[in-house]
Design a protein around this motif. Structure first.
Motif, mmCIF file in Angstrom:
data_model
loop_
_atom_site.group_PDB
_atom_site.id
_atom_site.type_symbol
_atom_site.label_atom_id
_atom_site.label_comp_id
_atom_site.label_asym_id
_atom_site.label_seq_id
_atom_site.Cartn_x
_atom_site.Cartn_y
_atom_site.Cartn_z
ATOM 1 N N HIS A 120 34.203 76.344 7.076
ATOM 2 C CA HIS A 120 34.237 77.853 6.575
ATOM 3 C C HIS A 120 34.485 77.745 5.051
ATOM 4 O O HIS A 120 34.907 76.505 4.506
ATOM 5 C CB HIS A 120 34.902 78.610 7.278
ATOM 6 N N LEU A 121 34.634 78.947 4.273
ATOM 7 C CA LEU A 121 35.251 78.705 2.762
ATOM 8 C C LEU A 121 36.532 78.329 2.365
ATOM 9 O O LEU A 121 36.865 77.795 1.530
ATOM 10 C CB LEU A 121 34.958 80.318 2.338
ATOM 11 N N GLY A 122 37.416 78.319 3.511
ATOM 12 C CA GLY A 122 38.636 77.982 3.396
ATOM 13 C C GLY A 122 38.783 76.385 3.341
ATOM 14 O O GLY A 122 39.963 75.568 3.231
ATOM 15 N N GLN A 123 37.692 75.751 3.903
ATOM 16 C CA GLN A 123 37.885 74.215 3.990
ATOM 17 C C GLN A 123 36.880 73.578 3.034
ATOM 18 O O GLN A 123 36.830 72.568 3.035
ATOM 19 C CB GLN A 123 37.199 74.064 5.457
ATOM 20 N N VAL A 124 36.716 74.233 1.868
ATOM 21 C CA VAL A 124 36.019 73.782 0.952
ATOM 22 C C VAL A 124 36.904 74.020 -0.427
ATOM 23 O O VAL A 124 37.299 75.058 -0.471
ATOM 24 C CB VAL A 124 34.437 73.974 0.686
ATOM 25 N N LEU A 125 36.701 73.068 -1.347
ATOM 26 C CA LEU A 125 37.526 73.302 -2.598
ATOM 27 C C LEU A 125 36.694 72.843 -3.737
ATOM 28 O O LEU A 125 35.716 72.238 -3.488
ATOM 29 C CB LEU A 125 38.520 72.299 -2.693
ATOM 30 N N ARG A 126 36.743 73.728 -4.972
ATOM 31 C CA ARG A 126 36.049 73.464 -6.088
ATOM 32 C C ARG A 126 37.084 73.108 -7.160
ATOM 33 O O ARG A 126 38.025 73.527 -7.501
ATOM 34 C CB ARG A 126 35.475 74.876 -6.753
ATOM 35 N N ALA A 127 36.656 71.670 -7.674
ATOM 36 C CA ALA A 127 37.458 71.079 -8.445
ATOM 37 C C ALA A 127 36.627 70.084 -9.574
ATOM 38 O O ALA A 127 35.486 69.623 -9.227
ATOM 39 C CB ALA A 127 38.746 70.262 -7.744
ATOM 40 N N GLY A 128 37.420 69.734 -10.313
ATOM 41 C CA GLY A 128 36.889 68.461 -11.250
ATOM 42 C C GLY A 128 36.454 69.151 -12.563
ATOM 43 O O GLY A 128 36.340 70.127 -12.674
#
Length: 448
Positions: A324-332
Motif C-alpha cells: 500500500h502507499l505506506g509501504q513505498v518511499l520516494r527518495a533520491g
C-alpha cells in the motif's frame, strides 16, 4: 547518579520474573498499538525466553493466552531502574510491589537512548547473548555512536533510526521462523534489485527455534512515503497519475526480480477453488465480527465464485503481501520509488506470508490504498482514485508486459478480500475509518 538494577545472577528465573510483572503486563500490553488481541481478555502469560542484554536491561519473548483465540508471542526489551530521569517517564510500564523487581521502575527500554545505543553496538559487532545471535553484512560499515531516535506512529512493530543513516525494525509480534522482511530484501539485494534497501545487520534467537527478531537497513534520508505524497496531492487539488504510473513500474520491477530469485509455482488450476474457499472463509468470519458486512456477504461471494470457476495461467510467485502507499518511499536524486516492509500482514501465519501467490494480490492492495487516500480528504474525490488506479496498472503493464486488468476476476477477488480485511481491522482499531472499506465493499458487491 541514577541507579540501575542488574539482574541477580542465578536467581531471576522466568516464573519469578512474572511474580513481579504479570499484573503490569495485563494492564500495559492491551494498550500497545502492536497488541494483536484487542478486546479479548488476557488469560495466561509465559516467558518463552529471557536474556540480559546489559545490566538493568532484559530481552523477553512473552507468550500470551486469550480465551477463545490463539496464543501470541511478543518481543519486549525492558529496563529496570530505582530512579528514572524525566525523559523516561513516558516509557514507564509500572513499579512492581512484589517479587524480585519490587520497588524498581520497569519501562520500555526501546525508549531509552542508552539501551538502544547498546543494541546497535550488538549489531555492529556480531556475536551472541544467550540464545540471541547478532549478524552483519561485512561489506557495510556501521559507524559507532550513531544517535538513536524512536519513530512514533501507527505501526505493528517498533522502528529506531540511528543518525539518519540506518533504521532498525524490531518485530513485536513474533512468529517462529525466518521473517520475510529479512529473507526477501536479502535475496533481492543479491539479484541487484535497487528498488529495495538491503539488510545491513539482523538478529535472531535460537529459542525455541530460529526466529528473526529485528533487521537493520539503510535509512533513506529525505524520503517521503507514498501516503504522505498522495495526501499532499489531494490537498493541493492536483493529480497523482504520473506518480502512480511510476509506482506501477516500480512494483512490476520488484515482482520480476522476485520471480528471478525465488522459485515460482506452476499454474495451479486446482488452486483456484482453494483460494476462493479461503477468501470465503475469511469473509464469513469477518461478518460474524462486523455486523455491517452481513448485507453484502452473499453478493461478495460472487467475486470469489468467479475465481473458483476461472483459470489462471500466470505462475504464482513470491510477492510483497501487504502493499500500500505506506509501504513505498520516494527518495533520491532524481526521485524514484522504493518498496519497503516485506513482512506481509502480521496477523496472517508466517507460512502463508512466505507462500507463492498471484502478483495481482499486491496490485489489489495498492488500488485499495488509492481509494483510502481519496477518502482521507473532504470532499471525497473518487475521480482522483480512479485516475491513479488506471495509471498504476498502465505503469505496471509497461514494465511487466502484461496488464493486471486482464485478470479482472482475480483482481476483483483480491480487492474484495483486502477490503474485508480492512473492514475487520477498522472495526477493531479505528471505527471512524470503517466507512472507507464498507464503501468499497458496496461497490464490489454490485458486480464488475
Amino acid at each position: 547518579m541514577l541507579k540501575t538494577a542488574p539482574r541477580p545472577q542465578g536467581t531471576l528465573s522466568p516464573p519469578l520474573l512474572l511474580t513481579s510483572l504479570a499484573g503490569l503486563f495485563r494492564e500495559w500490553l492491551p494498550q500497545q498499538r502492536w497488541f494483536a488481541a484487542k478486546g479479548r481478555p488476557l488469560t495466561d502469560l509465559a516467558v518463552v525466553s529471557m536474556t540480559e542484554l546489559h545490566p538493568g536491561c532484559l530481552h523477553l519473548l512473552l507468550r500470551t493466552g486469550h480465551a477463545g483465540s490463539p496464543a501470541h508471542c511478543y518481543q519486549l526489551i525492558l529496563g529496570m531502574r530505582e530512579e528514572l530521569p524525566p525523559r523516561l517517564h513516558h516509557a514507564v510500564i509500572g513499579r512492581p510491589s512484589v517479587g524480585p523487581l519490587a520497588g524498581l521502575n520497569v519501562y520500555d527500554a526501546l525508549r531509552d537512548p542508552r539501551s538502544t545505543g547498546l543494541l546497535l553496538e550488538r549489531l555492529r559487532v556480531p556475536g551472541a547473548a544467550g540464545p540471541l545471535r547478532f549478524e552483519r553484512d561485512a561489506r557495510t560499515v556501521v559507524p559507532a555512536g550513531l544517535a538513536p531516535r524512536l519513530l512514533d506512529g501507527e505501526q505493528s512493530n517498533t522502528s529506531l533510526v540511528y543518525g539518519d543513516s540506518f533504521i532498525l525494525k524490531l518485530f513485536r509480534r513474533i512468529q517462529y521462523g525466518v521473517n520475510p522482511d529479512l529473507e526477501v530484501p536479502w535475496a533481492l539485494a543479491g539479484e541487484g534489485c535497487a528498488r529495495v534497501p538491503a539488510p545491513v545487520a539482523w538478529f535472531w534467537t535460537t529459542e525455541p527455534r530460529r526466529t528473526t527478531l529485528g533487521v537493520l537497513q539503510p535509512f533513506l534520508r529525505g524520503a517521503t512515503d507514498g501516503w504522505t505524497l498522495a495526501l499532499r496531492s489531494l490537498a493541493a487539488g492536483e493529480g497523482f497519475a504520473d506518480e502512480a504510473y511510476e509506482l506501477g513500474r516500480a512494483t512490476a520491477e520488484v515482482h520480476m526480480a522476485l520471480a528471478q530469485v525465488f522459485a515460482s509455482g506452476p499454474p495451479d488450476r486446482g488452486g483456484d477453488g482453494r483460494l476462493a474457499a479461503a477468501m470465503t472463509g475469511r469473509l464469513e468470519a469477518a461478518a460474524r465480527q462486523v455486523p455491517e458486512l452481513a448485507p453484502y456477504v452473499s453478493r461478495l461471494r460472487a467475486a470469489y465464485d468467479a475465481v473458483a470457476v476461472g483459470g489462471v495461467d500466470r505462475p504464482a510467485q513470491r510477492v510483497h503481501g501487504d502493499l500500500h502507499l505506506g509501504q513505498v518511499l520516494r527518495a533520491g536524486d532524481p526521485d524514484r520509488w522504493f518498496v519497503i516492509d516485506f513482512e506481509g500482514e502480521p496477523a496472517r501465519p508466517l507460512a502463508e506470508r512466505r507462500r507463492v501467490q498471484a502478483p495481482v494480490r499486491d496490485v489489489a492492495g495498492m488500488l485499495r490504498s488509492f481509494d483510502y487516500a481519496a477518502h482521507a480528504r473532504r470532499p471525497w474525490r473518487p475521480e482522483w482514485a480512479w485516475s491513479c488506479r488506471d495509471a498504476y496498472c498502465a505503469g505496471y503493464a509497461a514494465e511487466a508486459a502484461w496488464d493486471p486488468r486482464e485478470e479482472g476476476a482475480l483482481l476483483r477477488a483480491h480487492e474484495t478480500d483486502r477490503a474485508v480485511y480492512e473492514a475487520l481491522y477498522e472495526a477493531r482499531h479505528r471505527p471512524d475509518w470503517l466507512p472507507v472499506p464498507m464503501a468499497a465493499l458496496a461497490r464490489l458487491a454490485a458486480g464488475p
